[in-house]
Design a protein around this motif. Structure first.
Motif, PDB file in Angstrom:
ATOM      1  N   ALA A  41      50.786 -18.537  51.906  1.00 49.26           N
ATOM      2  CA  ALA A  41      50.273 -19.788  52.481  1.00 49.26           C
ATOM      3  C   ALA A  41      50.934 -20.943  51.741  1.00 49.26           C
ATOM      4  N   ASP A  42      52.065 -21.399  52.259  1.00 47.34           N
ATOM      5  CA  ASP A  42      52.898 -22.377  51.568  1.00 47.34           C
ATOM      6  C   ASP A  42      52.633 -23.795  52.045  1.00 47.34           C
ATOM      7  N   THR A  43      52.865 -24.740  51.143  1.00 53.62           N
ATOM      8  CA  THR A  43      52.804 -26.164  51.461  1.00 53.62           C
ATOM      9  C   THR A  43      54.169 -26.751  51.159  1.00 53.62           C
ATOM     10  N   ILE A  44      54.830 -27.284  52.185  1.00 56.32           N
ATOM     11  CA  ILE A  44      56.166 -27.865  52.041  1.00 56.32           C
ATOM     12  C   ILE A  44      56.064 -29.339  52.384  1.00 56.32           C
ATOM     13  N   THR A  45      56.549 -30.183  51.469  1.00 55.29           N
ATOM     14  CA  THR A  45      56.553 -31.624  51.710  1.00 55.29           C
ATOM     15  C   THR A  45      57.952 -32.160  51.433  1.00 55.29           C
ATOM     16  N   PHE A  55      54.730 -15.214  57.181  1.00 57.58           N
ATOM     17  CA  PHE A  55      53.537 -14.748  57.873  1.00 57.58           C
ATOM     18  C   PHE A  55      52.272 -15.176  57.153  1.00 57.58           C
ATOM     19  N   SER A  56      51.932 -16.431  57.239  1.00 57.49           N
ATOM     20  CA  SER A  56      50.690 -16.930  56.660  1.00 57.49           C
ATOM     21  C   SER A  56      50.435 -18.320  57.222  1.00 57.49           C
ATOM     22  N   ASN A  57      49.423 -18.984  56.707  1.00 55.02           N
ATOM     23  CA  ASN A  57      49.069 -20.321  57.169  1.00 55.02           C
ATOM     24  C   ASN A  57      49.828 -21.344  56.337  1.00 55.02           C
ATOM     25  N   ASP A  58      50.901 -21.877  56.905  1.00 59.68           N
ATOM     26  CA  ASP A  58      51.778 -22.799  56.194  1.00 59.68           C
ATOM     27  C   ASP A  58      51.581 -24.224  56.692  1.00 59.68           C
ATOM     28  N   SER A  59      51.867 -25.172  55.807  1.00 59.56           N
ATOM     29  CA  SER A  59      51.783 -26.581  56.147  1.00 59.56           C
ATOM     30  C   SER A  59      53.106 -27.252  55.785  1.00 59.56           C
ATOM     31  N   VAL A  60      53.710 -27.941  56.761  1.00 60.22           N
ATOM     32  CA  VAL A  60      54.966 -28.652  56.548  1.00 60.22           C
ATOM     33  C   VAL A  60      54.742 -30.122  56.873  1.00 60.22           C
ATOM     34  N   THR A  61      55.146 -31.006  55.952  1.00 62.73           N
ATOM     35  CA  THR A  61      55.054 -32.445  56.176  1.00 62.73           C
ATOM     36  C   THR A  61      56.398 -33.068  55.837  1.00 62.73           C
ATOM     37  N   ILE A  62      56.914 -33.868  56.757  1.00 60.60           N
ATOM     38  CA  ILE A  62      58.131 -34.644  56.525  1.00 60.60           C
ATOM     39  C   ILE A  62      57.727 -36.098  56.731  1.00 60.60           C
TER      40      ILE A  62
END
Length: 191
Positions: free
Chosen positions: A107-111, A132-139
């Motif tokens: 479950a990754d967080t990418i900013t 394969f998990s709940n990931d969050s990407v913010t640009i």
């Protein structure tokens, strides 16, 4: 003759990031090491000279004068990946090539963000692959401008993933594609 006895001296404490870094031909590749340990990774561009510093937790390596691409391959654990871009006070700095992030599973967080004062720029494409998990990407431009010279490609695999394209982020417009009319008379076999 006196007999010499071997002795051991302790090494000083060495704090190193849990990532391996390869800098070759102006391009920077960062890989999680070991592959199943959570990383708190920050790749930050300095306002002073445009060079990049990599921090994993409290350990830092760099700076690197990137003239090509940055590739980040994280672990199968739940990672936090931040890429902070800074054009500098005169607006002269950028990541000239592409930014490629493969966060693997977890479950990754990418900013990806531009500096709040100076903004940021990626000259090429942004390529994102999550696992394969709940990931969050913010640009986001983070209050200033973050511009991307190429395309943004996001392959968000299974999971309840979120993708946020924040205020102050610009990407080139996709040119309008002209398609022939979808009528029965258009197809060559109908003529």
């Amino acid at each position: 003759m006196a007999r010499l006895l071997p002795s051991l001296e302790g090494l000083t404490e060495r704090i190193v990031p849990a990532v391996s870094v390869k800098f070759l031909g102006g391009s920077l590749t960062i890989c999680a090491n070991p592959a199943n340990v959570p990383n708190n990774l920050t790749v930050a561009q300095r306002a002073l000279d445009g060079k990049f510093v990599i921090t994993d937790g409290s350990a830092s390596v760099g700076p690197y004068q990137v003239t090509g691409n940055i590739t980040i391959i994280s672990s199968n654990a739940s990672d936090t990946i931040q890429v902070n871009l800074n054009r500098g006070a005169g607006g002269a700095f950028q990541l000239p090539g592409f930014l490629n992030i493969n966060s693997r599973n977890g479950a990754d967080t990418i900013t990806i963000r531009g500096d709040a004062t100076n903004g940021g720029r990626i000259g090429g494409n942004v390529i994102l692959s999550t696992g394969f998990s709940n990931d969050s990407v913010t640009i986001t431009g983070n209050g200033a401008l973050l511009s991307v010279g190429g395309m943004i490609s996001a392959n968000l695999d299974s999971g309840a993933d979120t993708f946020n394209l924040g205020v102050g982020t610009t990407v080139p417009a996709i040119p309008e594609v002209s398609c022939p009319p979808w009528e029965t008379g258009w197809f060559p076999w109908n003529r």
